[in-house]
Scaffold this active site. Structure first.
Site, short mmCIF file in Angstrom:
data_model
loop_
_atom_site.label_atom_id
_atom_site.label_comp_id
_atom_site.label_asym_id
_atom_site.label_seq_id
_atom_site.Cartn_x
_atom_site.Cartn_y
_atom_site.Cartn_z
N PRO A 128 1.80 0.77 -6.16
CA PRO A 128 3.26 0.88 -6.15
C PRO A 128 3.86 2.02 -5.32
CG PRO A 128 2.40 1.76 -8.19
CD PRO A 128 1.22 1.20 -7.43
N CYS A 129 3.74 1.90 -4.01
CA CYS A 129 4.33 2.89 -3.13
C CYS A 129 5.85 2.89 -3.21
CB CYS A 129 3.85 2.69 -1.69
SG CYS A 129 4.16 1.04 -1.03
#
Length: 166
Positions: A128-129
């Site tokens: 989850p950047c």
């Protein structure tokens, strides 16, 4: 490296999934920020990893899943993989700054390098950047575009209060 690939629809636009027999290796938006590495050959097809990835993404987008459980093997340097591993620890519905990530990997001076690694994440959404934001709470660059980042953070209930487009 040969990867089996398939396109799937999503609320943030079409996604290209790529996997070998054992691991998910990439998720690309329709307009990727970086080119697929030259040594990667994508062959349209199907396998169990791609089917499970699609199932979990569908559940995530409907709000029924907040933690992915997929075998991952992202392509990158040792430092990038260290950053991506830390990104996977950002809880659903929360955001961290680039500085937070740098401190958590024990390299507080590497804020810019963390930002560069974040931008090279080959498995966005699942790694989850999108949960990484500026220290001032601003939404910063995202491979899928800022509207997609806003959508993902809103879906998770993590859109910063100062976001002008919320």
């Amino acid at each position: 490296m040969n990867l089996v690939s398939r396109h799937i629809p999503s609320p943030v636009g079409p996604l290209l999934l790529g996997a070998d027999a054992d691991n998910l290796r990439l998720v690309w938006f329709s307009t990727p920020r970086h080119a697929i590495p030259r040594d990667v050959i994508l062959e349209p097809g199907d396998n169990a990893v791609l089917r499970e990835t699609e199932r979990q993404l569908e559940a995530y987008f409907t709000g029924a899943l907040d933690t992915f459980d997929l075998p991952l093997d992202p392509m990158g340097t040792g430092f990038q993989r260290e950053v991506w591993s830390m990104l996977s620890q950002i809880p659903y519905g929360r955001t961290w700054s680039y500085r937070d990530v740098a401190q958590r990997i024990g390299k507080p001076q590497a804020v810019r390098a963390v930002g560069a690694a974040n931008g090279r994440n080959p498995i966005p959404i699942i790694v989850p950047c999108h949960r990484v934001i500026g220290a001032d709470g601003s939404l910063t660059g995202f491979g899928g575009g800022l509207p997609a980042k806003r959508f993902l953070l809103s879906l998770e209930g993590a859109l910063p209060a100062g976001d002008l487009f919320a």
